[in-house]
Design an enzyme around this catalytic site. Structure first.
Site, short mmCIF file in Angstrom:
data_model
loop_
_atom_site.label_atom_id
_atom_site.label_comp_id
_atom_site.label_asym_id
_atom_site.label_seq_id
_atom_site.Cartn_x
_atom_site.Cartn_y
_atom_site.Cartn_z
N ASP A 136 0.91 -1.32 -0.06
CA ASP A 136 0.10 0.00 -0.07
C ASP A 136 0.90 1.28 0.02
O ASP A 136 2.01 1.37 0.77
CB ASP A 136 -0.87 0.12 1.29
CG ASP A 136 -2.12 1.12 1.31
OD1 ASP A 136 -2.74 1.27 0.42
OD2 ASP A 136 -1.69 1.80 2.35
N GLU A 188 0.89 -0.31 -4.96
CA GLU A 188 -0.22 0.36 -5.27
C GLU A 188 0.10 1.70 -5.12
O GLU A 188 0.83 2.47 -4.17
CB GLU A 188 -1.24 0.30 -3.64
CG GLU A 188 -2.54 0.96 -4.26
CD GLU A 188 -2.55 2.32 -3.36
OE1 GLU A 188 -3.38 3.30 -3.68
OE2 GLU A 188 -1.98 2.67 -2.59
C1 OTU Z 1 -4.44 3.75 -0.11
O1 OTU Z 1 -4.64 4.63 -1.10
C2 OTU Z 1 -5.61 3.04 0.07
O2 OTU Z 1 -5.90 2.20 -1.02
C3 OTU Z 1 -6.29 3.78 0.90
O3 OTU Z 1 -7.72 2.97 1.02
C4 OTU Z 1 -5.96 4.07 1.97
O4 OTU Z 1 -6.77 5.00 2.69
C5 OTU Z 1 -4.61 4.93 1.92
O5 OTU Z 1 -3.62 4.12 1.13
C6 OTU Z 1 -3.79 4.68 3.14
O6 OTU Z 1 -3.39 3.64 3.76
O7 OTU Z 1 -4.87 8.08 -1.35
O8 OTU Z 1 -6.95 7.63 -2.91
O9 OTU Z 1 -0.38 6.80 -4.31
O10 OTU Z 1 -2.73 7.32 -3.58
O11 OTU Z 1 -2.10 4.97 -1.14
C7 OTU Z 1 -6.04 6.43 -2.47
C8 OTU Z 1 -1.04 6.28 -3.15
C9 OTU Z 1 -4.89 7.05 -1.36
C10 OTU Z 1 -1.95 6.80 -2.83
C11 OTU Z 1 -2.66 5.64 -1.99
C12 OTU Z 1 -3.89 5.92 -1.11
#
Ligand code: OTU
Length: 609
Positions: free
Chosen positions: A251, A293
């Site tokens: 993540d 991600e």
């Molecule tokens: C991810 O997303 C997860 O998909 C989210 O559900 C979490 O809230 C977040 O991490 C924190 O753990 O801002 O709009 O480039 O874009 O990590 C999605 C990476 C998010 C971020 C992404 C984040």
């Protein structure tokens, strides 16, 4: 890669990261002894799984689904009982939303982890989880889980000891005595959640420190400058791999390395880490696949695949295509899809996960250069999309909500389920039968498109039965975040409708089932087969072409609700000819003809043998 080559590259990559900041061979040896231990710990049954073909995740048989265990089936035991549901649809890959033990109360849908070595007690136990993996593997379904490496919950034992003042644990996070350095960071680091958790730091009076947090107040960023953090994180990675998990979703990777004077996103060191992860997993558990991600700019996302020589992640989310699809639906103009789909060449291991919706909001990161070349003002266009999908634009069919609206910049992202954003909710509310039919055509079009693109499709559970927005989360104080709009409970009470093709959910479900069965039988959908974009010279019509030595596929999509005419001269001019048969309707198309008439939102998968 040979064992010697992996070890050599591991050393080099480790030193690229840690030598410039003062660490040495002793630190490397300690790191390596953990890796060697993990290799010894790898379970025998999983070593057999490790022998499967390295490119297993690139097969045309891959069809994915993402779900929250609690929303789908209450708990892990319930999920085991639902395996027949996945089998009958044809799903071969399931990403389970965060299920490691989170903090209590608001935990960002599980992305604030308190204990990485335990399962969320509301969902079950570690033994339940092991049984689930076993049963899923028996059913030929691969399992992916989240590993949140950028931050822990502030209730994690490391964080608690840090808050008690233990310097060893304080050094696992980014903590500062005064606001001097935090202020310097704030000058260049953008905010992720300006609306609910502004700023990048939180000051805690009780232990008198400023703590770096990119996301919510309760999610403290780990300090990867400290090699102990890397060791611990890799140790947990191998622990998860040893549970039998096939894909590990890392993540928020762009955030893991911070440097003053930068945005603290996508820095070169992050790529060294991703290569290091790749090497370490290749050494210990080669069949495990890393899904990165990173929802960032398209040219930054693609860099997380690394290169043939220096691999990083094997799977990445195709966020660019997802946004382009929603853009095409609103504008009826497919050109950004055509432009962006031929923008990047991936390394051999690199594979897109294609999706239309997921558990997060839609961020409107479009290719601005391409927009400008088409005569659009990127700022105004983004405003149009925001208003189109929050439903305030006059001719909009969509029902969504703004997320993280910034009054100063007028920027916002978008929440809402696939079906609601595609017009089904509004049409049902207005008892508009024609509107309902049209919205289902939109949904089918987007699903069909996603299923045919290089990589593999990932359905967000609930979308296969056209679930609408869930407004009930407004009553739940642990679900104040607007993204809960598109995280409803799965409607098992309406299960009878799924196979009834007179209902909207039945129609959408049946079409997905058809897509899955055609895709799995068609070798041309293997990720190894590239897709060429054919210039249709038509704003509404996308044309793609795939070929191997024996067969070819012509993919045609009409993104407008009107009849359109494709001039077949343009296809012939690009070397295409002959007679094709549609895999859905079985109708035959002769490219010698002058033109092809397309129905509103029509899609064709035309095969030539
Ligand atoms: C991810 O997303 C997860 O998909 C989210 O559900 C979490 O809230 C977040 O991490 C924190 O753990 O801002 O709009 O480039 O874009 O990590 C999605 C990476 C998010 C971020 C992404 C984040």
């Amino acid at each position: 890669m040979t064992k010697e080559k992996i070890l050599k590259s591991l050393h080099k990559t480790y030193m690229n990261i840690y030598k410039p900041i003062g660490f040495n061979e002793d630190d490397y040896n300690r790191f390596m002894s953990k890796i060697e231990q993990a290799k010894l710990n790898r379970k025998k049954a999983l070593k057999i799984r490790d022998r499967r073909k390295k490119d297993w995740y690139q097969s045309e048989k891959m069809v994915g689904m993402t779900l929250y265990v609690d929303l789908f089936s209450n708990n892990i035991k319930g999920l085991i009982k639902k395996i027949p549901y996945f089998k009958s649809l044809g799903i071969t890959f399931i990403h389970l939303m965060p299920l490691l033990k989170p903090r209590e109360g608001n935990n960002d849908g599980g992305y604030a982890v308190e204990d990485y070595r335990d399962i969320n007690p509301n969902l079950g136990s570690l033994d339940d989880f092991k049984l689930l993996v076993e049963k899923m593997h028996d059913a030929n379904i691969n399992i992916a889980i989240d590993f949140v490496i950028n931050h822990t919950a502030k209730e994690h034992e490391w964080a608690k000891k840090a808050a008690e003042g233990d310097p060893f644990y304080q050094n696992m996070y980014m903590m500062y005595d005064s606001d001097e350095i935090p202020n310097q960071f704030n000058e260049t680091v953008p905010e992720v959640l300006p609306d609910i958790y502004p700023g990048n730091f939180t000051y805690y009076e009780s232990f008198k420190k400023y703590v770096f947090k990119s996301f919510s107040e309760f999610q403290w960023d780990l300090n990867f400058r400290n090699p102990i953090v890397l060791e611990e994180i890799l140790d947990i990675f191998f622990f998860l791999a040893n549970l039998g998990v096939d894909v590990i979703r890392l993540d928020a990777i762009p955030f893991i390395w911070k440097e003053l004077g930068t945005t603290c996103r996508n820095l070169p060191k992050v790529h060294e880490f991703m290569h290091l992860f790749y090497l370490a997993k290749d050494y210990v558990c080669p069949s495990v696949v890393i899904l990165g991600e990173a929802i960032v700019e398209p040219h930054e996302i693609v860099r997380y695949f690394g290169t043939n020589e220096k691999p990083e992640c094997q799977l990445m989310y195709n966020a660019n295509m997802m946004v382009n699809l929603w853009n095409a639906l609103a504008t009826r103009d497919q050109r950004l899809l055509s432009i962006d789909n031929q923008r990047f060449v991936l390394p051999h291991h690199g594979t897109w996960i294609n999706y239309v919706r997921c558990h997060d909001d839609i961020g409107w990161g479009l290719n601005e250069d391409a927009l400008k070349s088409m005569g659009f003002d990127p700022f105004k266009h983004k405003q149009f999309l925001i208003n189109f999908y929050n439903g305030t634009y006059i001719d909009s069919f969509a029902k969504g909500e703004n997320y993280q609206f910034n009054a100063r910049t007028q920027d916002a992202r978008t929440n809402g389920t696939f079906a609601s954003l595609a017009g089904l909710e509004k049409a049902i509310q207005q008892s508009d039968t024609f509107g309902i039919e049209e919205s289902i055509k939109r949904i089918d079009l987007l699903n069909t498109y996603m299923f045919s693109m290089p990589g593999f499709p990932l359905i967000y559970s609930g979308d296969e039965v056209a679930m609408l927005n869930d407004y009930s989360h407004h009553m739940d104080t642990s679900k104040l975040d607007g993204r809960w709009l598109h995280r409803p409970n799965f409607p098992w009470d309406k299960e009878k409708e799924f196979n009834n093709s007179h209902t909207p959910s039945g129609k959408v479900y049946n079409h997905i089932k058809t897509l899955i069965s055609i895709r799995k039988k068609e070798k041309l959908f293997n990720n190894k087969v590239e897709q060429r974009v054919i210039d249709s010279k038509h704003n509404h019509i996308y044309v793609g072409y795939k070929t191997n030595l024996e067969n070819s596929l012509l993919l045609i999509y009409n993104f407008s609700e009107n009849h359109q005419i494709l001039n077949l001269n343009h296809l012939r001019a690009q070397g295409l000819q002959g007679i094709y048969t549609d895999l859905f309707q079985k109708k035959k198309i002769d490219l010698q003809k002058d033109q092809l008439n397309l129905y509103p939102y029509e899609y064709l998968w035309l095969k030539q043998s």
